[in-house]
Design a protein around this motif. Structure first.
Motif, mmCIF file in Angstrom:
data_model
loop_
_atom_site.group_PDB
_atom_site.id
_atom_site.type_symbol
_atom_site.label_atom_id
_atom_site.label_comp_id
_atom_site.label_asym_id
_atom_site.label_seq_id
_atom_site.Cartn_x
_atom_site.Cartn_y
_atom_site.Cartn_z
ATOM 1 N N UNK A 258 0.935 -1.280 -0.162
ATOM 2 C CA UNK A 258 -0.077 0.193 -0.095
ATOM 3 C C UNK A 258 0.854 1.141 0.032
ATOM 4 N N UNK A 259 0.529 2.139 -0.825
ATOM 5 C CA UNK A 259 1.356 3.394 -0.750
ATOM 6 C C UNK A 259 0.412 4.656 -0.774
ATOM 7 N N UNK A 260 0.686 5.457 0.217
ATOM 8 C CA UNK A 260 0.001 6.632 0.675
ATOM 9 C C UNK A 260 0.826 7.870 0.776
ATOM 10 N N UNK A 261 0.390 8.873 0.023
ATOM 11 C CA UNK A 261 1.022 10.137 0.162
ATOM 12 C C UNK A 261 0.097 11.140 1.044
ATOM 13 N N UNK A 262 0.615 11.642 2.039
ATOM 14 C CA UNK A 262 -0.147 12.360 3.095
ATOM 15 C C UNK A 262 0.292 13.821 2.953
ATOM 16 N N UNK A 263 -0.805 14.585 2.629
ATOM 17 C CA UNK A 263 -0.261 16.172 2.578
ATOM 18 C C UNK A 263 -1.206 16.950 3.498
ATOM 19 N N UNK A 264 -0.531 17.653 4.220
ATOM 20 C CA UNK A 264 -1.067 18.654 5.335
ATOM 21 C C UNK A 264 -0.614 20.038 4.888
ATOM 22 N N UNK A 265 -1.536 20.971 4.442
ATOM 23 C CA UNK A 265 -0.941 22.252 4.037
ATOM 24 C C UNK A 265 -0.314 22.979 5.192
ATOM 25 N N UNK A 266 0.606 23.680 5.012
ATOM 26 C CA UNK A 266 1.512 24.536 5.677
ATOM 27 C C UNK A 266 0.851 25.573 6.849
ATOM 28 N N UNK A 267 -0.582 25.518 6.428
ATOM 29 C CA UNK A 267 -1.391 26.480 7.478
ATOM 30 C C UNK A 267 -2.093 25.437 8.317
ATOM 31 N N UNK B 259 -4.236 22.719 7.076
ATOM 32 C CA UNK B 259 -5.258 22.196 6.491
ATOM 33 C C UNK B 259 -4.893 20.539 5.810
ATOM 34 N N UNK B 260 -5.740 19.748 6.188
ATOM 35 C CA UNK B 260 -5.385 18.536 5.639
ATOM 36 C C UNK B 260 -6.130 18.199 4.537
ATOM 37 N N UNK B 261 -5.148 17.535 3.507
ATOM 38 C CA UNK B 261 -5.890 17.406 2.297
ATOM 39 C C UNK B 261 -6.661 16.201 2.462
ATOM 40 N N UNK B 262 -7.656 16.083 1.312
ATOM 41 C CA UNK B 262 -8.597 15.102 1.476
ATOM 42 C C UNK B 262 -7.995 13.367 1.333
ATOM 43 N N UNK B 263 -6.840 13.376 1.027
ATOM 44 C CA UNK B 263 -6.200 12.032 0.900
ATOM 45 C C UNK B 263 -5.780 11.533 2.401
ATOM 46 N N UNK B 264 -5.795 12.762 3.262
ATOM 47 C CA UNK B 264 -5.496 12.191 4.783
ATOM 48 C C UNK B 264 -6.584 11.527 5.428
ATOM 49 N N UNK B 265 -7.810 11.901 5.120
ATOM 50 C CA UNK B 265 -8.891 11.151 5.639
ATOM 51 C C UNK B 265 -9.013 9.790 5.142
ATOM 52 N N UNK B 266 -8.861 9.780 3.902
ATOM 53 C CA UNK B 266 -8.913 8.325 3.148
ATOM 54 C C UNK B 266 -7.732 7.372 3.772
ATOM 55 N N UNK C 222 -13.932 7.316 12.481
ATOM 56 C CA UNK C 222 -14.773 7.809 13.278
ATOM 57 C C UNK C 222 -14.011 9.225 14.360
ATOM 58 N N UNK C 223 -14.226 8.981 15.430
ATOM 59 C CA UNK C 223 -13.584 10.337 16.252
ATOM 60 C C UNK C 223 -12.127 10.245 16.417
ATOM 61 N N UNK C 224 -11.793 8.901 16.352
ATOM 62 C CA UNK C 224 -10.300 8.588 16.362
ATOM 63 C C UNK C 224 -9.434 9.388 15.074
ATOM 64 N N UNK C 225 -10.139 9.087 13.974
ATOM 65 C CA UNK C 225 -9.496 10.061 12.886
ATOM 66 C C UNK C 225 -9.657 11.366 12.685
ATOM 67 N N UNK C 226 -10.912 11.856 13.403
ATOM 68 C CA UNK C 226 -11.113 13.364 13.641
ATOM 69 C C UNK C 226 -9.793 13.870 14.088
ATOM 70 N N UNK C 227 -9.618 13.196 15.247
ATOM 71 C CA UNK C 227 -8.790 13.711 16.447
ATOM 72 C C UNK C 227 -7.156 13.921 15.760
ATOM 73 N N UNK C 228 -6.896 12.537 15.076
ATOM 74 C CA UNK C 228 -5.585 12.385 14.518
ATOM 75 C C UNK C 228 -5.499 13.529 13.040
#
Length: 118
Positions: free
Chosen positions: A72-81, A83-90, A99-105
């Motif tokens: 599995x290959x994941x690229x995780x982008x969190x904007x410098x301000x 903002x988590x990109x949609x791929x982070x959630x996926x 659920x809540x664990x993902x929201x907190x993470x």
């Protein structure tokens, strides 16, 4: 699991490579490998960063698959301000964080990226 925290990560003995992803999780018993590449771009460049990182590691992913590893290959982008990109959630969802664990993470990831960018 290995992470690139303060030292350069050495890829596990699955395939010879000079690539150094940020996080590698693997199970020799299950022959399962997870490659995670982290990026903190400007928010307007998250999609470009995602595409660039996926292209960079796709060949390594295929090489590991050719050695019969479920990869599995994941690229995780969190904007410098922060903002988590949609791929982070996926990514977190596919790794079993729900659920809540993902929201907190995601919140903590955003805070960390914003703090590190200052």
């Amino acid at each position: 699991m290995k992470a690139d925290l303060g030292i350069q990560l050495v890829f596990p003995n699955i395939d010879h490579t000079t690539k150094r992803p940020d996080i590698v999780i693997w199970s020799p018993n299950d022959k399962t490998l997870v490659i995670v590449e982290l990026t903190v771009p400007w928010e307007t460049r998250c999609v470009e960063a995602y595409e660039r990182k996926m292209a960079k590691y796709t060949e390594l992913q295929e090489q590991c698959r050719s050695r019969c590893w479920s990869t599995w290959l994941f690229s995780v982008e969190i904007g410098c301000r922060g903002f988590p990109a949609q791929y982070v959630w996926r990514t977190l969802g596919k790794l079993g964080i729900k659920a809540g664990d993902r929201k907190r993470a995601v919140g903590r990831l955003g805070q960390s990226a914003e703090k590190a960018s200052n």
